[in-house]
Design a protein around this motif. Sequence first.
Motif, PDB file in Angstrom:
ATOM      1  N   LYS A  35       3.042  -7.671   4.663  1.00 56.25           N
ATOM      2  CA  LYS A  35       4.195  -6.775   4.792  1.00 56.25           C
ATOM      3  C   LYS A  35       5.403  -7.285   3.987  1.00 56.25           C
ATOM      4  CE  LYS A  35       2.962  -5.255   9.419  1.00 56.25           C
ATOM      5  NZ  LYS A  35       3.154  -5.609  10.829  1.00 56.25           N
TER       6      LYS A  35
ATOM      7  N   ASP B 117       7.530  -8.140   0.904  1.00 59.52           N
ATOM      8  CA  ASP B 117       7.599  -7.663  -0.483  1.00 59.52           C
ATOM      9  C   ASP B 117       7.538  -8.883  -1.421  1.00 59.52           C
ATOM     10  OD1 ASP B 117       8.118  -6.667  -2.945  1.00 59.52           O
ATOM     11  OD2 ASP B 117       9.792  -5.388  -2.320  1.00 59.52           O
TER      12      ASP B 117
ATOM     13  N   LYS C 158       7.483  -9.099  -4.543  1.00 64.66           N
ATOM     14  CA  LYS C 158       8.303  -9.049  -5.743  1.00 64.66           C
ATOM     15  C   LYS C 158       9.713  -9.562  -5.477  1.00 64.66           C
ATOM     16  CE  LYS C 158       5.904  -5.370  -8.147  1.00 64.66           C
ATOM     17  NZ  LYS C 158       5.874  -3.944  -8.472  1.00 64.66           N
ATOM     18  N   THR C 159      10.243  -9.191  -4.317  1.00 65.09           N
ATOM     19  CA  THR C 159      11.615  -9.594  -4.016  1.00 65.09           C
ATOM     20  C   THR C 159      11.680 -10.899  -3.218  1.00 65.09           C
ATOM     21  OG1 THR C 159      11.597  -8.232  -2.043  1.00 65.09           O
ATOM     22  CG2 THR C 159      12.437  -7.216  -4.061  1.00 65.09           C
ATOM     23  N   ARG C 160      10.607 -11.182  -2.485  1.00 63.40           N
ATOM     24  CA  ARG C 160      10.627 -12.404  -1.649  1.00 63.40           C
ATOM     25  C   ARG C 160       9.341 -13.205  -1.857  1.00 63.40           C
ATOM     26  NH1 ARG C 160      10.740  -9.965   3.931  1.00 63.40           N
ATOM     27  NH2 ARG C 160      10.779 -12.132   4.612  1.00 63.40           N
TER      28      ARG C 160
END
Lengths: 411, 380
Positions: free
Chosen positions: B162, B164, B166-168
């Motif tokens: 769950k 992300d 790409k961002t985390r």
Amino acid sequence: MNHRGLVALMVAACGALFFGGRVCGDDWPRFRGPDGTGVAEASRLPTRWSNVSRPPVNIAWKVRLPGRGCSCPLVVGDRVFVTCSSGYRQDHLSLQCYDVESGKRVWQRSLWATGRTMTHPTIAPAAPTPVSDGQYIYLLYSSNDVACFDLDGNLQWLRGLMMEYPNASNSLGMASSLVVADGILVAKLENDSQSLAIALHTSDGTTVWSVERPPIASWSTPVIRLAQDDKKEVVLESPRGFTAYDLKTGKVRWRFDAGGSSQASMVAAGDLLLLPARGLTALRITPGQMPRVVWDNNRLRCNTATPLVHKGKVYVISGTILKCADLETGKLLWQLRLKGRRFSASPVMAGGKLYTFSEDGASQVIDVTGRKGKVVGRGELGETILATPAIAHDALWIRSHQHLWKIARRE
Amino acid sequence: MIYRSAGCFVLLLSCLVAIPAASGSENLAQSLEVLRHVALDGKDNAAAARAWKVVAAADAERLPEILSAIDGATPLGANWLRTAAEAIAERELREKRALPRKALQAFVLDTDHHPRARFLAYRWLVRSIPEMKEELLPKLAQDPSVELRREAVARLIAEASKIDAKTRPSDAITAYRRALEASRDEDQVRKIAGALKKLGQKVDLPRHFGFLTDWKLIAPFDNSGRRGFDTVYPPERELNEKATYKGKTGIVRWQAFHTDHPFGLVDFNRPYGKLKEVVGYAWADFYSPRKQQVELRLGCKNAWKLWLNGEFIFGRDEYHRGMQMDQYRYRVTLRPGVNRILLKVCQNEQQEDWTVQWEFQLRVCDETGTAILSERRSSP
């Protein structure tokens, strides 16, 4: 004498028609039904069913099974039974009991596998079909766990045969179904290594006899037959030949050296035995004499599905072709190409119609009463079918990969 | 000692005969004892069937006591007890009566009890009270029950997926690493390793599972007519890495072999070619810091025999029926220092393309599948 022994004695004394039990006329108590014939004489089955059409056609109910397996459903009285295996390691072995009218689960019981559970991915440890004598149900799994429950789910006895015979296994899975007669249950545990057959008392699961078998895998189901000298014999099939053993003692009565199928099972038909060998071979057994070949026909080759005999004719599925031959001569009478790629389920028959089931879930209903077979109906469930269906209560009972289906006329 | 003495068992049977005179609690206790000790040959079945009825008729409050009886029971005894406990739970759930939630919850969390019995209790709880899943699973990621752990790992994987990536990315890596550290089943590990790979992370799968990667091999010896399986070749009599022997086609000697296969596959075809009707031996030294019980887990589709420190463990004369990780499991005791693992792997005469394989994988772990590593293990 314990209670189970007393019951067995009473049943034998009553001269029950089925070997050693109280199976009713409308029951389907084992692999390929009463006496392993695959035939239900008086049944009003639909010739058309579908789960892919909207609305579904002639599907009385379906239930999602809680596990995998390719064992066949049994119908005993007002209950239908099916075995499953589940869990990441497929080591939870269960027996599911459903009500025939509603499909509601009546009870379930589970065991932990005590032997290896590895199988080919297309099958599962719940591959051997159980057998019932009308009062009890006897189970075998690929792990060589054997169990007996009464019809209400009360455990009667257990054996864990892979703990006693640690190399009696097959990494593809074991699938020979159980047979029972006269209070003796026979399990065929043939494989490439520690190959054997074992007879157990139905009363308490203790061993009656065991015999070494050729060390080569075989998944076919034994035949128990009444020989002309009124002795019952259990005939075991192997790619290395056929051997009949006295049911009570395990002593060899006769051998026939033609290599049999490792998958399709032989069929008893009167005083003939039809063997999946050299195509198909009809053998006549006379006490005190060597078995005599009546005919053989290599055009009647069986694959996985077991032949079916009815009213003087024998039906085999060779590849995707249904073939009909004369039982007395082996002469090919007609053949019919079936739809579907592979046929693992054996055909069954009711009301003069043959029901075939391909692995992709498509079924064909063939009228075999005329000079040639004629497709008169079709069924489509949209799920893989490997197990041979049952016929009882004017319904077809189909076990697909995910569901148990009751197929019955709705009109 | 798995089974108690025959005399003790006769005493238990005598107790069972006396059940009508005993109280309900005594009946149950005596019946549980009968079921716990059921042996292999079927001779205990009649008494067990009588005891089973007593147990299956017990009140639901007695479920923890019945499940506790599975601790130390024989394999068949465990199944007698399981079916009786299931009959009780099924009856209660069908009648829409509550199971003893607190007692079962405590049972699930008590790791002194049999892992399989704890998983049964967990399933009943979750079936009757679905929200129990979220309450229990966070406590079970390191559980000795492989089935409870599997449920907990599935939850960790779901949580990681769950995030992300790409961002985390670092949070995602941390979450997947946590799932990996807990996971023991091949399918879950593959899934996690795949996710980590996409995040630029390497996973040392042989180390995670405990596959042995450094072997000495010697081959080929003769297996014509499959007779090599029972033929005792010199490596079965002595392990001498300097020795040379007469093989099938000439002089053979031990050679080092390192596998970099992610699942520890040792392929005899690589050093020797695709030979038929041959026997090969693989030898690995495992250094244990102490005497300890471990499992040797083998996958092999050829006929094989296994020895530990010269002691024969098991053999299997089956060819090309399939192979999977942990296909065969044997509990053995390692001694402190060097332990010599010897495997005989036989190739037969079949010519089909699915009979080319002449290979195996072997790992050392505990009963949960947690890797136990040799003190001298090479880097990947």
